[in-house]
Every structure is written in structure tokens, then in C-alpha cells.
Motif scaffolding. Structure first.
Motif, PDB file in Angstrom:
ATOM      1  N   LYS A 178      80.949  15.138  59.677  1.00  0.00           N
ATOM      2  CA  LYS A 178      79.656  15.864  59.896  1.00  0.00           C
ATOM      3  C   LYS A 178      78.662  15.076  60.522  1.00  0.00           C
ATOM      4  O   LYS A 178      78.663  13.895  60.703  1.00  0.00           O
ATOM      5  CB  LYS A 178      79.326  16.432  58.512  1.00  0.00           C
ATOM      6  CG  LYS A 178      80.026  17.136  57.815  1.00  0.00           C
ATOM      7  CD  LYS A 178      79.646  17.745  56.011  1.00  0.00           C
ATOM      8  CE  LYS A 178      79.862  16.491  55.127  1.00  0.00           C
ATOM      9  NZ  LYS A 178      79.598  16.950  53.858  1.00  0.00           N
ATOM     10  N   LEU A 179      77.703  15.818  60.867  1.00  0.00           N
ATOM     11  CA  LEU A 179      76.369  15.251  61.767  1.00  0.00           C
ATOM     12  C   LEU A 179      75.305  15.346  60.776  1.00  0.00           C
ATOM     13  O   LEU A 179      75.026  16.329  60.098  1.00  0.00           O
ATOM     14  CB  LEU A 179      76.179  15.613  63.015  1.00  0.00           C
ATOM     15  CG  LEU A 179      77.558  15.404  64.210  1.00  0.00           C
ATOM     16  CD1 LEU A 179      76.675  16.068  65.374  1.00  0.00           C
ATOM     17  CD2 LEU A 179      77.295  13.862  64.453  1.00  0.00           C
ATOM     18  N   GLN A 232      83.859  10.863  69.020  1.00  0.00           N
ATOM     19  CA  GLN A 232      82.392  10.328  68.851  1.00  0.00           C
ATOM     20  C   GLN A 232      81.614  11.653  68.151  1.00  0.00           C
ATOM     21  O   GLN A 232      80.281  11.741  68.306  1.00  0.00           O
ATOM     22  CB  GLN A 232      82.005  10.331  70.337  1.00  0.00           C
ATOM     23  CG  GLN A 232      82.531   8.988  70.815  1.00  0.00           C
ATOM     24  CD  GLN A 232      81.881   8.506  72.148  1.00  0.00           C
ATOM     25  OE1 GLN A 232      81.234   9.233  72.878  1.00  0.00           O
ATOM     26  NE2 GLN A 232      82.168   7.259  72.718  1.00  0.00           N
ATOM     27  N   GLU A 233      82.192  12.360  67.416  1.00  0.00           N
ATOM     28  CA  GLU A 233      81.534  13.653  66.694  1.00  0.00           C
ATOM     29  C   GLU A 233      81.084  14.643  67.462  1.00  0.00           C
ATOM     30  O   GLU A 233      79.976  15.080  67.073  1.00  0.00           O
ATOM     31  CB  GLU A 233      80.556  12.932  65.520  1.00  0.00           C
ATOM     32  CG  GLU A 233      81.494  12.355  64.080  1.00  0.00           C
ATOM     33  CD  GLU A 233      82.375  11.378  64.565  1.00  0.00           C
ATOM     34  OE1 GLU A 233      82.322  10.423  64.837  1.00  0.00           O
ATOM     35  OE2 GLU A 233      83.681  11.647  64.258  1.00  0.00           O
ATOM     36  N   SER A 254      77.754   6.514  65.379  1.00  0.00           N
ATOM     37  CA  SER A 254      77.162   6.867  66.637  1.00  0.00           C
ATOM     38  C   SER A 254      75.983   7.834  66.443  1.00  0.00           C
ATOM     39  O   SER A 254      75.711   8.342  65.410  1.00  0.00           O
ATOM     40  CB  SER A 254      78.260   7.597  67.397  1.00  0.00           C
ATOM     41  OG  SER A 254      78.687   9.030  66.910  1.00  0.00           O
ATOM     42  N   LEU A 255      75.109   8.075  67.535  1.00  0.00           N
ATOM     43  CA  LEU A 255      74.077   8.877  67.723  1.00  0.00           C
ATOM     44  C   LEU A 255      74.127   9.824  68.943  1.00  0.00           C
ATOM     45  O   LEU A 255      74.234   9.325  69.886  1.00  0.00           O
ATOM     46  CB  LEU A 255      72.684   8.180  67.516  1.00  0.00           C
ATOM     47  CG  LEU A 255      71.614   8.921  66.761  1.00  0.00           C
ATOM     48  CD1 LEU A 255      70.788   8.215  65.860  1.00  0.00           C
ATOM     49  CD2 LEU A 255      70.589   9.357  68.197  1.00  0.00           C
ATOM     50  N   GLN A 256      73.535  11.034  68.759  1.00  0.00           N
ATOM     51  CA  GLN A 256      73.505  12.010  69.797  1.00  0.00           C
ATOM     52  C   GLN A 256      72.343  12.631  70.001  1.00  0.00           C
ATOM     53  O   GLN A 256      71.628  12.783  69.039  1.00  0.00           O
ATOM     54  CB  GLN A 256      74.781  12.913  69.483  1.00  0.00           C
ATOM     55  CG  GLN A 256      76.189  12.447  69.294  1.00  0.00           C
ATOM     56  CD  GLN A 256      77.110  13.446  68.628  1.00  0.00           C
ATOM     57  OE1 GLN A 256      76.724  14.594  68.882  1.00  0.00           O
ATOM     58  NE2 GLN A 256      78.136  12.970  68.105  1.00  0.00           N
TER      59      GLN A 256
END
Lengths: 113, 112
Positions: free
Chosen positions: A100-101, B98-99, A31-33
């Protein structure tokens, strides 16, 4: 080492103009935020994209996740002074307890009246 | 908003002194994080926790330790503060869905 390259680093535009911010990586993300951070505050989530090719709209902001889930873009239509801030992208690569991101360095946007 | 508070919000300290920053969350999130944010470096992970008493190092953990004895509290300790640790420190929490991470307002630390 996973990296997220964000461009441009700085952007100064006039109110009413359109702009696009890019977030690129050689790694695949689950996923990407996108977050926005205002001075003196912590980042605040704008959107999460999960599916390759996904497009999400948030009023004048359009977010796209690349088909291969390695890149993303943020497009702002008719920018307003209230859009001024630091825009951060962050990618997730889930593995076990790892939540972690991976963070881009951010795009500092100034919208001038 | 995950009800994340940080204390203190501002601190000035001297080189060599220990400093503890506190993060408190009210949403029972399992994961908690400490970051530092510096110009040109963005957000860098110091330590994170994936449960009570379960912690792991991030990319810039040297000189820092953490503890999590309760779900709602995550403490960051600078064992002997140095000028290079002058920074803005952010705490974040996540349920893992979704982190998505929810951030506190930050602590501005100046080490003289």
C-alpha cells in the motif's frame, strides 16, 4: 498512523515562474513517488525516488528525496500552462504482502498564461 | 500504462441499490487496488488485493466488498449504496516493483 503532509494545498502562478511543492512525514519510507493528475483522469506516475538524498530530473521538474527518507520536494522551473494539474506524493513502507501507498492530499497547481 | 480499464465510467443510482464496478488490467500485475477520491480527502484506499482471492481492507472499507477471481479482474461492490458513497472511484494495479501504481480512468458514481 502514517501521514504525508503536502504543501501548499493550492498554488496559482504565472507562466515562467518557479515553484516548489513539499511532502513531509515523520515516518521513513522505502520509496516515495510523485504523480500528476489531470481533470477527469487517473493519476500518472512522474517519478520514484528510493535512495536518501536522491535527486531526479525530468525536463523542468526536479525531485529530491530527503536524506532520512521522510520528506521530498518537487521543484518546477519556468512553469508552463501544461503543468497545470494536481500533484500527489505517495510513500511506500513495504511489509510482507503490504504494497500500500500512503498518499498526500495533493497540491492543485494552476499556471496562468 | 498498464492497460487498466474501468466500467462503467459514469453511473447514477438510487440509495439502497447494489452497485458493482469493474476493473480490468492486461499486464498481469499481482496487486490491485480500489480507491475513492473526494475533495478535501484525497485518495483513500477502500480494498486491495495481493493475489487471486487474496484481499484486504483499506481505510474506508465499510459498505464495500471486493472480489478477485482472476488476476486481470477486480470487482468492487457497494452492497447498498448510500449518498455518502457518491464519489470518483479509481482502480490501480501494481507489479510491486518500487510500489508504482498504474491507475484506470475512474468511475464517477452519483447516488441519489
Amino acid at each position: 498512523t502514517q501521514l504525508l503532509e503536502q504543501s501548499p494545498q493550492f498554488l496559482s502562478i504565472q507562466e515562467g515562474e518557479n515553484l516548489t511543492v513539499y511532502c513531509n512525514s515523520s515516518s521513513v519510507f522505502s520509496s516515495l513517488q510523485w504523480y500528476r493528475q489531470e481533470p477527469g483522469e487517473g493519476p500518472v506516475l512522474l517519478v520514484t525516488v528510493v535512495t536518501g538524498g536522491e535527486v531526479k530530473k525530468l525536463k523542468r521538474l526536479t525531485f529530491q528525496f530527503g536524506d532520512a527518507r521522510k520528506d521530498s520536494s518537487l521543484h518546477i522551473t519556468a512553469a508552463q500552462t501544461g503543468d497545470t494539474g494536481l500533484y500527489l506524493c505517495a510513500g511506500a513502507a513495504r511489509a510482507g504482502n503490504n504494497r500500500k501507498l500512503i498518499w498526500g492530499l495533493g497540491t492543485s497547481l494552476a499556471v496562468n498564461p | 500504462d498498464a492497460g487498466i480499464t474501468q466500467s462503467p465510467r459514469h453511473k447514477v443510482t438510487e440509495t439502497g441499490t447494489p452497485v458493482t464496478l469493474r476493473c480490468h488490467q492486461t499486464e498481469n500485475h499481482r496487486y490491485m487496488y480500489w480507491y475513492r477520491q473526494d475533495p478535501g480527502h484525497g485518495l483513500r484506499l477502500i480494498h486491495y488485493s495481493y493475489g487471486v482471492k487474496d484481499t484486504d481492507k483499506g481505510e474506508v472499507s465499510d459498505g464495500y466488498s471486493v472480489s478477485r477471481s482472476k488476476t486481470e479482474d477486480f470487482l468492487l461492490t457497494l452492497e447498498s449504496a448510500t449518498s455518502s458513497q457518491t464519489s470518483v472511484y479509481f482502480c490501480a494495479a501494481s507489479s510491486g516493483y518500487q510500489e508504482t501504481q498504474y491507475f484506470g480512468p475512474g468511475t464517477r458514481l452519483l447516488v441519489l
